[in-house]
Scaffold this motif. Structure first.
Motif, PDB file in Angstrom:
ATOM      1  N   HIS A 156       7.283 -12.942   1.310  1.00  0.00           N
ATOM      2  CA  HIS A 156       7.954 -12.341   0.149  1.00  0.00           C
ATOM      3  C   HIS A 156       8.594 -11.017   0.510  1.00  0.00           C
ATOM      4  CE1 HIS A 156       8.189  -9.994  -3.607  1.00  0.00           C
ATOM      5  NE2 HIS A 156       8.475 -11.155  -4.160  1.00  0.00           N
ATOM      6  N   ASP A 157       7.912 -10.230   1.344  1.00  0.00           N
ATOM      7  CA  ASP A 157       8.415  -8.902   1.656  1.00  0.00           C
ATOM      8  C   ASP A 157       9.480  -8.901   2.743  1.00  0.00           C
ATOM      9  OD1 ASP A 157       6.582  -8.060  -0.231  1.00  0.00           O
ATOM     10  OD2 ASP A 157       6.087  -6.246   0.894  1.00  0.00           O
ATOM     11  N   LEU A 158       9.936 -10.090   3.134  1.00  0.00           N
ATOM     12  CA  LEU A 158      11.123 -10.166   3.977  1.00  0.00           C
ATOM     13  C   LEU A 158      12.400 -10.077   3.144  1.00  0.00           C
ATOM     14  CD1 LEU A 158      10.116 -12.973   6.517  1.00  0.00           C
ATOM     15  CD2 LEU A 158      10.046 -10.490   6.846  1.00  0.00           C
ATOM     16  N   VAL A 159      12.281 -10.259   1.830  1.00  0.00           N
ATOM     17  CA  VAL A 159      13.448 -10.162   0.949  1.00  0.00           C
ATOM     18  C   VAL A 159      13.219  -9.229  -0.231  1.00  0.00           C
ATOM     19  CG1 VAL A 159      14.464 -12.387   1.542  1.00  0.00           C
ATOM     20  CG2 VAL A 159      12.696 -12.278  -0.198  1.00  0.00           C
ATOM     21  N   ASP A 160      11.987  -8.864  -0.503  1.00  0.00           N
ATOM     22  CA  ASP A 160      11.651  -7.883  -1.524  1.00  0.00           C
ATOM     23  C   ASP A 160      10.630  -6.933  -0.908  1.00  0.00           C
ATOM     24  OD1 ASP A 160      13.199  -8.710  -3.809  1.00  0.00           O
ATOM     25  OD2 ASP A 160      11.936 -10.485  -3.875  1.00  0.00           O
ATOM     26  N   PHE A 161      10.147  -5.960  -1.693  1.00  0.00           N
ATOM     27  CA  PHE A 161       9.191  -5.030  -1.087  1.00  0.00           C
ATOM     28  C   PHE A 161       8.077  -4.683  -2.051  1.00  0.00           C
ATOM     29  CE2 PHE A 161       9.315  -1.663   2.498  1.00  0.00           C
ATOM     30  CZ  PHE A 161       8.296  -2.354   3.131  1.00  0.00           C
ATOM     31  N   SER A 162       7.160  -5.616  -2.219  1.00  0.00           N
ATOM     32  CA  SER A 162       6.030  -5.386  -3.112  1.00  0.00           C
ATOM     33  C   SER A 162       4.985  -4.466  -2.506  1.00  0.00           C
ATOM     34  CB  SER A 162       5.374  -6.725  -3.478  1.00  0.00           C
ATOM     35  OG  SER A 162       6.261  -7.520  -4.224  1.00  0.00           O
ATOM     36  N   LEU A 163       4.819  -4.512  -1.190  1.00  0.00           N
ATOM     37  CA  LEU A 163       3.721  -3.787  -0.554  1.00  0.00           C
ATOM     38  C   LEU A 163       3.893  -2.266  -0.597  1.00  0.00           C
ATOM     39  CD1 LEU A 163       3.044  -6.094   2.523  1.00  0.00           C
ATOM     40  CD2 LEU A 163       1.604  -5.783   0.506  1.00  0.00           C
ATOM     41  N   GLU A 164       5.069  -1.791  -0.971  1.00  0.00           N
ATOM     42  CA  GLU A 164       5.243  -0.357  -1.144  1.00  0.00           C
ATOM     43  C   GLU A 164       4.596   0.142  -2.429  1.00  0.00           C
ATOM     44  OE1 GLU A 164       7.388   2.346   0.935  1.00  0.00           O
ATOM     45  OE2 GLU A 164       5.873   1.037   1.791  1.00  0.00           O
ATOM     46  N   LEU A 165       4.228  -0.780  -3.314  1.00  0.00           N
ATOM     47  CA  LEU A 165       3.583  -0.405  -4.572  1.00  0.00           C
ATOM     48  C   LEU A 165       2.073  -0.407  -4.387  1.00  0.00           C
ATOM     49  CD1 LEU A 165       5.707  -2.671  -6.934  1.00  0.00           C
ATOM     50  CD2 LEU A 165       6.087  -0.267  -6.372  1.00  0.00           C
ATOM     51  N   ALA A 166       1.419   0.652  -4.836  1.00  0.00           N
ATOM     52  CA  ALA A 166      -0.027   0.765  -4.640  1.00  0.00           C
ATOM     53  C   ALA A 166      -0.787  -0.394  -5.287  1.00  0.00           C
ATOM     54  CB  ALA A 166      -0.522   2.095  -5.204  1.00  0.00           C
ATOM     55  N   GLY A 167      -0.319  -0.840  -6.460  1.00  0.00           N
ATOM     56  CA  GLY A 167      -1.004  -1.918  -7.162  1.00  0.00           C
ATOM     57  C   GLY A 167      -1.058  -3.196  -6.359  1.00  0.00           C
ATOM     58  N   VAL A 168      -0.053  -3.452  -5.532  1.00  0.00           N
ATOM     59  CA  VAL A 168      -0.018  -4.632  -4.678  1.00  0.00           C
ATOM     60  C   VAL A 168      -0.634  -4.328  -3.315  1.00  0.00           C
ATOM     61  CG1 VAL A 168       1.461  -6.374  -3.601  1.00  0.00           C
ATOM     62  CG2 VAL A 168       2.054  -5.450  -5.850  1.00  0.00           C
ATOM     63  N   GLY A 169      -0.294  -3.179  -2.759  1.00  0.00           N
ATOM     64  CA  GLY A 169      -0.750  -2.837  -1.410  1.00  0.00           C
ATOM     65  C   GLY A 169      -2.262  -2.734  -1.290  1.00  0.00           C
ATOM     66  N   VAL A 170      -2.925  -2.170  -2.311  1.00  0.00           N
ATOM     67  CA  VAL A 170      -4.380  -2.035  -2.270  1.00  0.00           C
ATOM     68  C   VAL A 170      -5.052  -3.411  -2.273  1.00  0.00           C
ATOM     69  CG1 VAL A 170      -6.394  -1.275  -3.578  1.00  0.00           C
ATOM     70  CG2 VAL A 170      -4.458   0.272  -3.264  1.00  0.00           C
ATOM     71  N   VAL A 171      -4.535  -4.315  -3.114  1.00  0.00           N
ATOM     72  CA  VAL A 171      -5.105  -5.663  -3.173  1.00  0.00           C
ATOM     73  C   VAL A 171      -4.860  -6.401  -1.862  1.00  0.00           C
ATOM     74  CG1 VAL A 171      -5.037  -7.878  -4.377  1.00  0.00           C
ATOM     75  CG2 VAL A 171      -4.836  -5.756  -5.664  1.00  0.00           C
ATOM     76  N   ALA A 172      -3.664  -6.261  -1.304  1.00  0.00           N
ATOM     77  CA  ALA A 172      -3.351  -6.917  -0.034  1.00  0.00           C
ATOM     78  C   ALA A 172      -4.233  -6.379   1.092  1.00  0.00           C
ATOM     79  CB  ALA A 172      -1.875  -6.721   0.306  1.00  0.00           C
ATOM     80  N   ALA A 173      -4.485  -5.080   1.095  1.00  0.00           N
ATOM     81  CA  ALA A 173      -5.340  -4.493   2.122  1.00  0.00           C
ATOM     82  C   ALA A 173      -6.778  -4.991   2.006  1.00  0.00           C
ATOM     83  CB  ALA A 173      -5.305  -2.964   2.017  1.00  0.00           C
ATOM     84  N   ALA A 174      -7.286  -5.075   0.776  1.00  0.00           N
ATOM     85  CA  ALA A 174      -8.634  -5.603   0.559  1.00  0.00           C
ATOM     86  C   ALA A 174      -8.719  -7.071   0.988  1.00  0.00           C
ATOM     87  CB  ALA A 174      -9.028  -5.449  -0.911  1.00  0.00           C
ATOM     88  N   LEU A 175      -7.686  -7.836   0.668  1.00  0.00           N
ATOM     89  CA  LEU A 175      -7.660  -9.239   1.052  1.00  0.00           C
ATOM     90  C   LEU A 175      -7.613  -9.376   2.577  1.00  0.00           C
ATOM     91  CD1 LEU A 175      -7.487 -12.166   0.044  1.00  0.00           C
ATOM     92  CD2 LEU A 175      -5.008 -11.922   0.018  1.00  0.00           C
TER      93      LEU A 175
END
Length: 245
Positions: A218-237
């Motif tokens: 997804h982040d090859l065409v958008d950039f969700s991981l720059e948002l803390a709400g997404v990045g924190v969950v992705a890091a925990a996962l």
């Protein structure tokens, strides 16, 4: 689709990426359950989340959701290959059923909006990523520095247009950190996910790995991981998948 509840996720693209990351995890949790009620409860949750990801109407969301479920099926098939009495193809069936249900529901509710998005949306993000890769060639070894992309990118867009990030994960890594660090990070993450799927003892771990693949795509065409709400969950996962102990 007319009144999306986005919370802190800023826009529907970010929402679709977040839901694409979560859907394979929920299906994986369901496939681990022995009790039918719990199993179908988790799988139903995965179907609902995946359907909402499609209702967000995002090309990146559609692609990442597809890749996420496909990755879950492939990881499951590889895991079952050596198990007696469990052919690899059965994993594709287990994952395919909820995936097909989610796609069917999503198209039923939002087929017209999804079609218009694919037909009418341009390719500005791909152009932006191409220009970002071009900028990285000016600073190949150490990049321009983390957070300096917007200022450095003025050399490509001029002073009348401002881009805060290239909407492409690889382009941002290479531009801000340089090729050596970006390539090393990519290799480490790919090797970690590969090792995690080979050692996985549960569908939940495979679902987590598939979720990471989905958010990366997804982040090859958008950039969700720059948002803390997404990045924190992705890091925990990532922590749960790569270092479950």
């Amino acid at each position: 689709t007319t009144s999306p509840l986005l919370a802190q996720l800023v826009n529907q693209n970010s929402l679709s990426g977040f839901l694409s990351m979560c859907a394979p995890v929920l299906v994986g949790l369901g496939l681990d359950q022995e009790e039918p009620r719990k199993r179908w409860g988790w799988i139903t949750a995965g179907v609902v989340v995946a359907t909402c990801g499609l209702l967000a109407v995002s090309r990146g969301g559609v692609a990442s959701l597809t890749v996420g479920f496909l990755a879950l099926g492939i990881f499951g098939a590889a895991r079952r290959r050596g198990e007696r009495g469990k052919p690899p193809g059965s994993s594709l069936v287990l994952v395919g059923a909820p995936s097909a249900t989610a796609v069917g529901l999503g198209l039923y509710f939002a087929a017209d909006a999804i079609y218009r998005d694919f037909e009418q949306s341009g390719y500005e993000k791909l152009t932006l990523a191409r220009l970002a890769f071009d900028l990285s060639l000016d600073h190949p070894w150490v990049g321009v520095g983390r957070g300096a992309f917007s200022a450095a990118f003025v050399s490509r867009l001029g002073t009348t247009t401002r881009a805060t990030h290239p909407e492409n994960l690889l382009a941002q890594w290479i531009t801000e950190w340089g090729f050596p660090v970006a390539v090393a990070l990519l290799v480490v993450l790919a090797a970690g996910i590969t090792r995690a799927t080979q050692r996985a003892r549960s569908w939940a771990h495979l679902g987590g790995a598939a979720g990471l693949v989905a958010i990366f795509v997804h982040d090859l065409v958008d950039f969700s991981l720059e948002l803390a709400g997404v990045g924190v969950v992705a890091a925990a996962l990532a922590g749960a998948v790569l270092a479950p102990s």
